[in-house]
Enzyme design. Structure first.
Site: not given
Ligand code: HDE
Length: 703
Positions: A82, A85, A122, A158, A368
């Site tokens: 990934r 994360h 996860r 988160n 997202r």
């Molecule tokens: Fe993520 N984020 N994120 N994120 N995120 C990913 O997806 C992204 C954000 C969070 O256990 C990616 O599968 C963007 C906030 C978790 O598999 C990706 C933005 C929050 C996990 C991605 C955010 C998160 C990810 C990378 C800004 C909390 C792990 C691998 C707009 C609310 C999920 C994947 C797991 C994972 C993109 C911001 C939480 C690239 C573009 C805010 C828990 O898709």
């Protein structure tokens, strides 16, 4: 284990005697209990030890299809990690609703109480690679997949309720800045470097989140002891089409707990898998971690009156303003069968919602919704990642999507489109189908943010003043530590310039810690901050600790001659509380207690520093204590427990060890308790419920 009675030809594996080959390799052949190994094509394998060669010393032959298939498959074992994360750990469980929200949402998962909905969770760190260590200073991902009867709902949250940035377009910059610097390829899993602080100090919207990640929230003791947050404002829509805003919270039944920084640094060396091992052990031993699902519900009136924009993910809604209503429980009761198949291949997507749950216009959430689908397609190799068992819904599903890499569920029969004349296949259902909330949208196309997004300091300040004194000290020390790793003085000063808008005492403390000779000017705020937000208790960890020492671990230092009676008294007190004991000894195989009984220890002292435990007990015999005073790791065991403000219990023969660990009679404080009678153990466990004796910390950190 080798059978020493016959070194020539046999060896014992799982209680079976198997042959050794001429070069010493074992040949365990299939029998009634052992299935026959086959190739991927199902052809039985005769020899898995030697490649096919032209003669014993000859060249290998290309026609060895078994060898080629085995190596080819091995070569393709890795998938892209990934992009953020990457390091995570998952477990199965269930969600059960206890208080129906059917007035607010048509979603059955939030309407029907008492139904157990399968769940997969996860947890993860953000910045580090897949093989990095668990206790990095970082945000933790808290991603929940609920396999509801109406489809999969992913709440990808988160352990911190706010985020670094306000608009998804900044995400690649923010992630590039925090990850390894591109030229050197390090540092790994740390924000303590110039690029991160450069970006952060040039982006004032990060300041609230900086306060959280410099706090102990970023170094949790365990996944089990942290909160989870949906972060964004989401929308619930009821059967009549009425919308209510919602923020989601996961509250751990086990209470909150973190470690201290010096401890985290050492844990990462002693056990890089500290968090995943903790989760695995807890579930395997039947201590199932549990969280309550909480919701903050509010309407447009509240949203209009609130000081901040509810679409701004760098702000939270204080629980004093909108109380968290607890409506259900999430229990993790099953470890994965296979890490790759489940934890690695699970694909969370924020756009996975079910009827009755909808999005808002939070620009981070909207971004997202594009990113997750896109990233899973890349990571898992094509659009059919939804066919992987961990990702497939557990309710019936059917459509006309077909083909692509690794397609497992193609439509049957002639019809692969609709409408069709064959009377076959699924059709849309306007009654049960997902309907987007018909929010009215208007506005000029523009690249701007809402006006209220610009107050970057008020909630950062509220967070700081809500902390207890030890927590405030930890925040200050974390800023000093991280910025001391920045080589560019201007970046350090820029951060202090922001902190002056958060709390002057904090800014001065950080400046002093960095050796700044004068304070910089405060950063000009983009919008005049509100100054009078009151402290909020839910923001502190120490104000939300556990009421018992259940699920916590004590490291017990024992040696030959340890008093059996005292050890039993400790075990009784620990069992009554649900506390786990781990015996740490000079030798792991056997310890001969005072009554002559032999016990196997769990750990050898060199492999079990006290940072792995929530509290320690020193029960060596007099001769054992003497032995351990000459052992550096035993002295560190004591010295670290003391420096990390842990509760220390000691038997009468342990005094020389205390002294060698640097604890003089003057240093004995109420967190260091003598253990001489059964009653003492009871009092010791009760004292441990406070988790740390924080008063000691001010005496152990002069710099
Ligand atoms: Fe993520 N984020 N994120 N994120 N995120 C990913 O997806 C992204 C954000 C969070 O256990 C990616 O599968 C963007 C906030 C978790 O598999 C990706 C933005 C929050 C996990 C991605 C955010 C998160 C990810 C990378 C800004 C909390 C792990 C691998 C707009 C609310 C999920 C994947 C797991 C994972 C993109 C911001 C939480 C690239 C573009 C805010 C828990 O898709």
């Amino acid at each position: 284990m080798t059978d020493s009675s016959d070194k020539r030809t046999t060896v014992t594996i799982n209680d079976q005697t198997v042959e050794r080959g001429p070069q010493g390799a074992t040949h365990q052949v299939a029998g009634s209990d052992t299935p026959t190994m086959t190739t991927q094509q199902g052809v039985a394998v005769a020899d898995d030890q030697n490649t096919l060669k032209a003669g014993a010393r000859g060249a290998a032959l290309l026609e060895d299809f078994h060898f080629r298939e085995k190596i080819f498959h091995f070569d393709h074992e890795r998938i892209p990690e990934r992009v953020v994360h990457a390091r995570g750990y998952g477990a199965h469980g269930y969600f059960e609703l206890t208080d129906s929200l059917s007035d607010y949402t048509s979603a059955s998962v939030l309407g029907k109480t008492g139904v157990r909905v399968p769940a997969f969770v996860r947890f993860s760190t953000v910045a580090g690679g897949r093989g990095s260590f668990d206790v990095a200073r970082d945000v933790r991902g808290f991603a929940v997949k609920l396999y509801t009867e109406e489809g999969n709902w992913d709440l990808v949250g988160n352990n911190i309720p706010v985020f670094f940035i306000q608009d998804a377009i900044k995400f690649p910059d923010m992630v590039h800045a925090v990850k390894e610097e591109p030229d050197s390829g390090f540092p790994q899993a740390q924000s303590a470097h110039d690029n991160f602080w450069d970006f952060a100090s040039l982006s004032p919207e990060t300041v609230h989140m900086l306060m959280w990640i410099m706090s102990d929230r970023a170094i949790p003791r365990s996944f089990r002891f942290m909160e989870g947050f949906g972060v964004h404002t989401f929308r619930l829509v009821n059967a009549e089409g009425k919308s209510t805003y919602v923020k989601f919270h996961w509250k751990p039944k086990q209470g909150l707990q973190s470690v201290v920084w010096n401890e985290a640094v050492k844990i990462n060396g002693a056990d890089p898998d500290f968090h995943r091992r903790d989760l695995w052990d807890a579930i395997q031993s039947g201590q199932y971690p549990e969280w309550e699902l909480g919701v903050q519900l509010f309407d447009d009136d509240f949203a209009d009156k609130f000081d901040f924009d509810i679409l701004d993910a760098t702000k939270l809604i204080p629980e004093e303003l909108v109380p968290v209503r607890r409506i259900g429980r999430l229990v993790l009761d099953r470890t994965v069968d296979n890490f790759f198949a489940e934890t690695e291949q699970v694909a969370f997507c924020t756009q996975n919602v079910v009827p009755g749950i909808d999005f808002t216009n939070d620009p981070l959430l909207q971004g997202r919704n594009f990113s997750y689908l896109d990233t899973q397609t890349k990571r898992l190799g094509g659009p059919n990642f939804t066919h992987i068992p961990i990702n497939a819904p557990k309710c019936p599903f059917q459509n006309f999507q077909q083909d692509g890499h690794m397609a497992m569920h193609n439509p049957r029969g002639r019809a692969n489109y609709e409408p069709n004349s064959w009377g076959r296949g699924p059709r849309e259902n306007p009654t049960t189908g997902y309907k987007h909330y018909p929010e009215k949208l208007s506005g000029q196309k523009t690249r701007e943010r809402g006006e209220l997004f610009a107050d970057h300091y008020s909630q950062a300040r509220q967070f700081f003043i809500s902390q207890t004194p030890p927590e405030q000290t930890h925040i200050k020390n974390a800023f000093v530590f991280e910025l001391s790793k920045c080589q560019t003085p201007a970046i350090r000063e820029r951060v202090v310039a922001h902190l002056l808008n958060v709390d002057e005492k904090l800014a001065r403390g950080v400046a002093k810690g960095l050796g700044l000779t004068s304070l910089p000017e405060a950063a000009p705020p983009a919008r005049e901050p509100l100054t009078d937000l009151p402290p909020s208790n839910p923001l502190s960890i120490l104000k939300n600790g556990p009421s018992s020492f259940k699920g916590r671990k004590i490291g017990v230092l024992v040696t030959d001659g340890t008093d059996t009676g005292l050890l039993h008294a400790l075990k009784d007190a620990a069992d009554a509380e649900g506390t786990i004991l781990e015996l740490v000894a000079p030798v792991v195989g056997s310890v001969k207690l005072s009554d002559g009984k032999v016990l196997a220890a769990d750990q050898k002292i060199v492999g079990a520093p006290s940072v792995l435990y929530d509290a320690v007990v020193l029960l060596p015999s007099a001769s054992g204590a003497k032995l351990l005073t000459g052992e550096a790791t035993a002295r560190d065991f004591v010295a670290d427990a003391f420096a990390h403000a842990k509760f220390i219990g000691y038997g009468k023969d342990a005094r020389p060890l205390l002294a060698k660990g640097g604890i003089t009679p003057d240093d004995i404080d109420p967190g260091i308790l003598p253990l001489n009678t059964a009653g003492d153990f009871q009092s010791f466990i009760e004292a441990c419920r406070k988790l740390r004796f924080w008063d000691r910390e001010t005496r152990t950190h002069a710099v």
